[in-house]
Design a protein around this motif. Structure first.
Motif, PDB file in Angstrom:
ATOM      1  N   ALA A  61      -3.383   3.026   6.949  1.00 28.83           N
ATOM      2  CA  ALA A  61      -3.077   2.278   5.722  1.00 28.83           C
ATOM      3  C   ALA A  61      -3.488   0.821   5.876  1.00 28.83           C
ATOM      4  O   ALA A  61      -3.979   0.188   4.944  1.00 28.83           O
ATOM      5  N   ALA A  62      -3.299   0.276   7.088  1.00 27.71           N
ATOM      6  CA  ALA A  62      -3.673  -1.116   7.319  1.00 27.71           C
ATOM      7  C   ALA A  62      -5.186  -1.275   7.219  1.00 27.71           C
ATOM      8  O   ALA A  62      -5.689  -2.311   6.800  1.00 27.71           O
TER       9      ALA A  62
ATOM     10  N   ALA B 125      -8.984  11.888  12.999  1.00 29.11           N
ATOM     11  CA  ALA B 125      -7.943  12.875  13.314  1.00 29.11           C
ATOM     12  C   ALA B 125      -6.642  12.149  13.604  1.00 29.11           C
ATOM     13  O   ALA B 125      -6.646  10.961  13.917  1.00 29.11           O
ATOM     14  N   TYR B 126      -5.558  12.893  13.474  1.00 29.47           N
ATOM     15  CA  TYR B 126      -4.257  12.390  13.903  1.00 29.47           C
ATOM     16  C   TYR B 126      -3.900  13.137  15.189  1.00 29.47           C
ATOM     17  O   TYR B 126      -3.174  14.110  15.167  1.00 29.47           O
TER      18      TYR B 126
ATOM     19  N   GLU C 202      -0.925  16.088  10.238  1.00 32.56           N
ATOM     20  CA  GLU C 202      -2.303  16.530  10.468  1.00 32.56           C
ATOM     21  C   GLU C 202      -2.340  18.020  10.256  1.00 32.56           C
ATOM     22  O   GLU C 202      -1.851  18.777  11.075  1.00 32.56           O
TER      23      GLU C 202
ATOM     24  N   GLN D  53      -0.114   6.410  13.222  1.00 31.43           N
ATOM     25  CA  GLN D  53      -1.443   6.716  12.675  1.00 31.43           C
ATOM     26  C   GLN D  53      -1.502   6.418  11.188  1.00 31.43           C
ATOM     27  O   GLN D  53      -2.466   5.827  10.707  1.00 31.43           O
ATOM     28  N   ASN D  54      -0.435   6.842  10.472  1.00 32.59           N
ATOM     29  CA  ASN D  54      -0.443   6.582   9.028  1.00 32.59           C
ATOM     30  C   ASN D  54      -0.479   5.088   8.765  1.00 32.59           C
ATOM     31  O   ASN D  54      -1.198   4.607   7.899  1.00 32.59           O
ATOM     32  N   VAL D  55       0.349   4.358   9.542  1.00 31.70           N
ATOM     33  CA  VAL D  55       0.438   2.919   9.329  1.00 31.70           C
ATOM     34  C   VAL D  55      -0.892   2.261   9.661  1.00 31.70           C
ATOM     35  O   VAL D  55      -1.394   1.432   8.905  1.00 31.70           O
TER      36      VAL D  55
ATOM     37  N   ARG E 106       0.822  -1.215   0.000  1.00 32.08           N
ATOM     38  CA  ARG E 106       0.000   0.000   0.000  1.00 32.08           C
ATOM     39  C   ARG E 106       0.856   1.264   0.000  1.00 32.08           C
ATOM     40  O   ARG E 106       0.364   2.344   0.269  1.00 32.08           O
TER      41      ARG E 106
ATOM     42  N   CYS F  48      -0.181  13.844  16.276  1.00 30.45           N
ATOM     43  CA  CYS F  48       0.483  14.972  15.620  1.00 30.45           C
ATOM     44  C   CYS F  48      -0.142  16.294  16.058  1.00 30.45           C
ATOM     45  O   CYS F  48       0.547  17.281  16.273  1.00 30.45           O
TER      46      CYS F  48
ATOM     47  N   LEU G 113       0.428   5.296   1.690  1.00 29.84           N
ATOM     48  CA  LEU G 113       1.447   5.371   2.732  1.00 29.84           C
ATOM     49  C   LEU G 113       2.791   5.574   2.037  1.00 29.84           C
ATOM     50  O   LEU G 113       3.211   4.730   1.260  1.00 29.84           O
TER      51      LEU G 113
ATOM     52  N   GLY H 297       4.154   9.707  15.129  1.00 28.60           N
ATOM     53  CA  GLY H 297       2.988  10.038  14.311  1.00 28.60           C
ATOM     54  C   GLY H 297       2.735   8.970  13.267  1.00 28.60           C
ATOM     55  O   GLY H 297       1.608   8.770  12.833  1.00 28.60           O
ATOM     56  N   GLY H 298       3.822   8.296  12.858  1.00 28.85           N
ATOM     57  CA  GLY H 298       3.704   7.254  11.846  1.00 28.85           C
ATOM     58  C   GLY H 298       2.752   6.143  12.253  1.00 28.85           C
ATOM     59  O   GLY H 298       2.171   5.474  11.397  1.00 28.85           O
TER      60      GLY H 298
END
Lengths: 588, 200, 437
Positions: free
Chosen positions: C110-111, C189-190, B170, C105-107, B47, C193, C118, C102-103
């Motif tokens: 993406a999952a 939201a993140y 964000e 949240q992205n990870v 992804r 971050c 990502l 913060g990553g």
């Protein structure tokens, strides 16, 4: 120990002490400096908070004064000076904040380095006994920790439970609520207001006008116009998606639909300026067919004309998706009727009677007539239609026994009583795949069976009807008939216009026009308007003799029937919507 | 006492096999953790993209609330007004440049809408005027955009300028945006500008 | 003349305008008299590009160096130097972004969502420190993480946080982790971050509230070592779980430990575990009973909390912008006068964008549905964290030397400097004698 220890050599010791002194002094200075800068920054910020130079009240006040004395040059000078000062102040603030941040960082770094130097030069003595007591307590430590964790856990869970109980879930608007709310809040009539019959009469709420007969008052519509020079063209607006459905008009709003294979839209335009006020999207409807329907190129995906009742606009597309919008373009409800079984593509238009939205759905199999609740889209009743596939739009006739919905499809004309939808009478005698919609002129229902007859039907008093006369000459197959009560006009696709006596079918005249026609004829006061497929308008006198009053060009193909309201003629061309009316206001 | 302390590892209470059993447990857990991490990374790798997404404003959703000027972590904001000249009417009475009901159609401060004087008005030919944004002065307050959108052609619009934007994970303006106009767009197509010529 | 006409027109348009986006009301002119060339707006490129690859390389290098400095070189000075570099590079130069904290949240997003993009660098930033932790312990926290390094650099007079309080507060990080993941996967939201206290300092700009929060954390950090790392950092919470499994670990000269406790006093983070006291241990029976009880209670607590979580789905969903907008619309339908400024803006936006407005209720309901599905898992996580911590606290381990707790130790290398054994100050014999009472 392993850290530098004050040296024993006196000279070295002095050096060491001097270094320590330097470190401590610089720590002090840097600390004070940092605090000072922080304070100044805070002050700078506070000042900015209390009066934003870009929103200064004094400037606003001066501008108000200037509006009162527009010629005062002293005031102007004052405003200009103040404006310049304030802008300079704003940018000074920015640069102060920027410089301050770097000074603060510098101060903090010097402070930290000095402190680091101090502790290195003069380490605090290790305190091996400090934790002794604690170490001895360690059997009891887990117990305390368990208590602490238990209490914190209980507090967290309790807190969350409190939130779950006290904080309500967000109240979300219903789709229709949202739209209604938006409309209500913006000062529109509430959706429950009764439908105003006179408003319907002065507007053009459906295919071929208020009663579907294609008749309008004259309204001073000019007979000639020039699209290229703009003469008598009030406006001309591009319509993004193609469609052959006609425009409808409600007060200051003109609505047309457009669609392609995979997108559908309803456009609301300002009737006075042609400005696109809103675009209602037709996508994202539950159970909408995944694939595009097969349609003929001439029919397209947006052939049906939308309808309105002054509260909502209703539109249906070739894939059977039916959507209601408010007059401001908020989607109210939508439903998918399913893929029509219709070889040319679905083309019958919608109509509204009181609070029912009537959807003709004549299909090659399982044809029906739907009556939906206009406010919610829920089915109120549906009648099975044991007729052939058709593209006709029904009309409502005010008969002696009450309002009746007149439908035409081979083999018969059927009248349904309103509001219940029970079949009151039917007359057989139509053949072919009907595209020509029936009309009602107050005495007769005229229905055209393309391959057979035109039937002039006279409804009786007690739910009966009889054929007054019929003819099989010069029958239209796409356009619908037009009657002013005395005369009946028929227009074939190939361009033959015939005028008959409405009461017995006596032919007054027949005339070939050198054009082909898809748009139905329209009566504009004492004039008959015919618009050819190539975009040429023919104006005929409505008398019993053929008389061409004039012609005018739109300059692009026209397949849709015109709409007239408020002294304006709206014609949908291949790419544009035209508004024909004498120029009033200034040219935008 | 001391002996008990010294020989504690071998004391029957903890069991002679204790440490090695623990080590074995640790090893197997570590192996499992490695496998899990590898699996997760492999799954997520499908992804990934080389370039990530960055923030941009959809100008057709923007309602010119003014939050872009106040909510960006940068001061002044990384959001600036952008002008799609091809859509511009080059009006003499520009509703983005002039206050409503201006005192005169000149560049006097009493007539200008822009609080920082960031719009430069130049005469092109009768009756047309060009309006150009000085980006260093623009604070992204959207006053001009509001004027242009409500009464003009809507050629002026807000965009996140990527030479300034820090591309926070964000975006704090996105959090505050009342219209949901902030979107993540691919970094190789970083703008959602109005006008056809603006498309890459 | 032209002006008055313009004004008339303006008034007419103002009346007609419903706020939809402008169409071409004034046709763009054809310039005939001048050679005017239509300018095009500039499109400055995004800052990203090559730098992400450089960042990953620097991260890898710094992790290797950190591991070497802590485990082989055993040098506090080296660690300090690397810390300064990390603060300068990852902190002030890269402004604290990309970072694995913060990553998370992205990870997780993406999952969860297949269409979420990502960046490869974010993936590398998230996984590299995890892998290094599994091999070398928390060498990322030691000197690579700019957040940790900044807090480490400001430690002046650390107080020992009582162990019970340390255990309890340590839970907050796990709860924060759960919340952050929930809000990330739902696309709300993140928060990590949004409420990061140090990134505004690195950027040297930001909202005053966040800058103040950062300053408060740094001031508190002078007296309580690494408060963010220990009690809030969600990534630290993950590393705390992985670090005990590491192949190598920070050790304080086990063969030469003379129970001098100097390492313990040197550690600002309360990560040194003392030796088990000499003397009879309290009976194990009560502990075993407690263990059994908590084990039995665990599924009960988890299930209860999952139930609680499902009750929280509504309030939690309020974090999502679409829900906020929909709610503003619903409130506005009741009374426009009582709306807050933000809600009034949202309602205005709703009315101006007919196309998105039509989809809004549906979108908000989609979001609510997502929260209905995920919030119970968050609740279960809360219960699990608390219950497992309680279980861990009933387990007892014997220690024969002062050891760095493998989870809590951030490998700052301070204790090395303090250990008398480290610099060869003690030969084994003296050590043996020193142990004798």
């Amino acid at each position: 120990m392993m850290r530098p220890v004050p040296p024993s050599d006196p000279q070295a010791l002095r050096r060491h002490q001097a270094r320590y002194l330097l470190a401590s002094r610089s720590a002090l200075v840097a600390g004070v400096f940092t605090l000072l800068v922080a304070a100044l920054l805070a002050l700078n910020f506070a000042q900015r908070q209390s009066t934003d130079p870009l929103e200064h009240p004094e400037l606003a006040a001066l501008k108000v004064r200037l509006a009162a004395e527009p010629r005062s040059s002293a005031l102007k000078t004052q405003i200009r000076q103040l404006d310049q000062e304030l802008r300079a102040e704003y940018f000074r603030y920015q640069s102060r904040a920027h410089a301050g941040a770097w000074l603060l960082l510098g101060g903090a770094v010097v402070f930290l380095v000095s402190i680091f130097g101090m502790t290195t030069l003069h380490p605090s003595a290790p305190q091996p006994l400090r934790g002794l007591e604690r170490d001895a307590r360690q059997w009891s430590e887990p117990r305390r920790a368990r208590w602490a964790v238990g209490l914190l856990g209980a507090a967290v869970i309790g807190g969350l439970a409190l939130i779950a109980v006290l904080v309500s879930a967000p109240a979300l608007p219903d789709s229709s609520d949202a739209a209604a709310g938006a409309v209500a809040a913006s000062g529109q009539a509430s959706p429950e207001a009764p439908i105003d019959e006179t408003a319907i009469a002065r507007n053009w709420p459906r295919f071929r006008g208020p009663d579907g007969s294609g008749r309008a008052a004259d309204g001073g519509i000019p007979a000639t116009w020039d699209v290229s020079s703009g003469e008598n063209v009030l406006w001309k607006s591009p319509i993004p998606l193609p469609g052959v459905g006609s425009p409808i008009v409600w007060e200051n709003l003109v609505v047309v639909t457009g669609a392609e294979k995979d997108q559908r839209a309803v456009y609301g335009l300002d009737a006075a300026t042609g400005k696109l006020l809103w675009t209602g999207r037709g996508e994202r409807i539950a159970e909408s067919p995944a694939e595009a329907p097969e349609v003929m190129e001439d029919t397209g995906f947006a052939a049906p004309t939308p309808a309105t009742d002054g509260q909502r606009v209703y539109a249906i597309f070739a894939n059977g998706d039916l959507i209601a919008f408010t007059l401001k373009g908020q989607r109210v409800w939508a439903r998918a009727l399913g893929m029509p079984a219709n070889g040319y593509g679905h083309a019958a238009s919608l109509l509204v009677w009181k609070d029912l939205l009537l959807v003709p759905w004549d299909q090659s199999e399982n044809g029906r007539l739907f009556a939906l609740d206009a406010a919610t889209g829920k089915t109120v009743w549906e009648e099975p239609r044991e007729v052939h596939c058709s593209w006709t739009t029904p009309v409502v006739a005010k008969l002696a026994g009450g309002d009746a919905l007149i439908t035409a499809a081979a083999p018969k004309v059927i009248a349904y009583g309103l509001p219940k939808g029970e079949e009151t009478w039917s007359v057989e005698g139509l053949e072919g795949e009907l595209g020509s919609s029936p009309v009602w002129d107050g005495q007769h229902v005229f229905a055209v069976g393309t391959d057979s007859n035109l039937l002039a039907i006279e409804p009786g008093a007690h739910g009966s009807a009889r054929v007054a006369w019929k003819t099989d000459k010069d029958l239209p197959d796409i356009t619908s008939p037009l009657s002013d009560g005395e005369r009946l006009w028929l227009l074939t696709t190939q361009g033959r216009v015939t005028c008959l006596a409405a009461k017995d079918g006596t032919e007054f005249y027949g005339q070939e026009l050198d054009a082909s026609f898809f748009a139905s004829p329209t009566l504009v006061g004492e004039r008959v308007l015919l618009i050819s497929a190539s975009g040429k308008a023919f104006w005929l006198a409505s008398g019993a003799e053929y008389r061409l009053l004039g012609t005018a060009e739109f300059g692009e193909k026209v397949h849709a029937s015109p709409a007239l309201a408020g002294g304006r003629l709206f014609v949908r061309g291949e790419r544009h919507l035209f508004c024909i009316a004498p120029r009033g206001g200034p040219k935008p | 006492m001391a002996d008990a302390h010294q020989h504690a590892p071998e004391s029957p209470a903890s069991g002679g096999a204790g440490p090695s059993r623990r080590d074995f447990l640790r090893q197997s857990l570590r192996g499992a953790a490695f496998l899990a991490l590898g699996g997760a990374a492999g799954f997520l790798a499908s992804r990934t993209a080389r370039a990530g997404n960055i923030w941009q404003i959809d100008p057709y959703l923007c309602v010119q609330c003014g939050k872009c000027a106040t909510h960006c972590v940068l001061n002044p904001s990384a959001v600036k007004c952008v002008h799609a000249y091809e859509m511009c009417g080059y009006c003499e009475l520009c509703t983005a440049f002039f206050e409503p009901d201006p005192n005169g159609l000149n560049t006097g401060a009493e007539n200008q809408l822009c609080p920082t004087g960031a719009i430069v008005r130049t005469f092109v030919e009768d009756p047309y005027f060009e309006y150009r944004i000085t980006e260093d002065l623009c604070i992204g307050c959207a006053k001009c955009v509001k004027g242009c959108t409500a009464f003009g052609n809507g050629s002026m619009h807000l965009q996140v300028r990527h030479d300034r934007c820090l591309n926070c994970n964000e975006c704090s303006i996105a959090v505050a945006c009342p219209a949901g106009a902030f979107k993540r767009v691919p970094a190789n197509r970083p703008y959602l500008m109005k006008g056809k010529r603006s498309e890459p | 003349m032209r002006r008055t006409r313009g004004l008339l027109l303006l008034a007419a348009l103002a009346a007609a305008c419903t706020g939809a986006f402008g169409e071409e009301r004034f046709p763009p002119p054809e310039f005939t008299a001048t050679q005017y060339a239509l300018p095009a707006p500039t499109r400055p490129e995004a800052r990203d590009g090559m730098r992400a690859g450089v960042d990953v390389a620097v991260l890898f290098g710094a992790l290797c160096l950190s591991a070497w400095l802590v485990l082989r070189k055993r040098s506090r000075r080296g660690v300090y130097a690397l810390m300064v570099f990390s603060i300068a590079y990852f902190g002030f130069y890269r402004e604290g972004c990309v970072c694995p904290i913060g990553g998370i949240q992205n990870v997780s997003q993406a999952a969860w969502a297949a269409d979420f993009v990502l960046p490869l660098s974010a993936l590398a930033f998230f996984f590299l420190p995890l892998v290094f932790t599994l091999i070398f312990g928390r060498v990322y926290c030691a000197s690579v993480c700019p957040h940790g390094a900044l807090q480490d650099a400001v430690v002046l007079k650390p107080v020992q946080v009582p162990a019970w309080l340390d255990h309890a507060l340590g839970l907050l990080a796990y709860l924060y982790l759960g919340l952050a993941v929930l809000w990330a996967v739902t696309g709300a939201a993140y928060v990590i971050c949004e409420y990061d206290p140090f990134v505004p300092l690195f950027r040297m700009t930001g909202s005053v509230n966040m800058l103040t929060l950062g300053a408060v954390f740094l001031l508190a950090g002078a007296f309580v070592g690494r408060p963010y790392c220990r009690y809030l950092c969600p990534y630290g919470a993950i590393l705390r779980l992985l670090s005990p499994l590491s192949r190598w670990k920070v050790s304080i000269y086990p063969d030469r430990c003379i129970d001098c406790r100097l390492c313990d006093t040197s550690c600002p983070y309360g990560a040194i575990r003392p030796t088990t006291p000499v003397g009879p241990a309290p009976p194990r029976a009560p502990d075993r009973r407690r263990l059994a009880i908590t084990m039995v209670l665990l599924p009960l607590i988890v299930a209860l909390c999952a139930l609680l979580g499902s009750g929280l789905s509504g309030p939690l969903a309020r974090m999502h912008p679409a829900v906020q907008r929909a709610e503003a619309v619903a409130r506005g339908a009741e009374s426009v006068a009582d709306l807050t400024k933000d809600d009034a803006d949202r309602l205005l936006a709703f009315r101006q964008n007919a196309a998105t407005a039509a989809a809004l209720p549906e979108e908000a309901r989609d979001v609510m549905e997502r929260f209905h599905r995920t919030a119970p898992w968050f609740g279960a996580w809360v219960g699990l964290v608390i219950a497992v911590k309680l279980i861990a606290l009933t387990l007892r381990r014997r220690r024969d030397e002062y050891l760095a707790d493998r989870g809590a130790c951030v490998a700052c290398a301070r204790c090395f400097d303090y250990c008398p054994g480290e610099k060869g100050l003690l030969d084994p014999e003296i050590a043996a004698r020193a142990r004798r009472p």
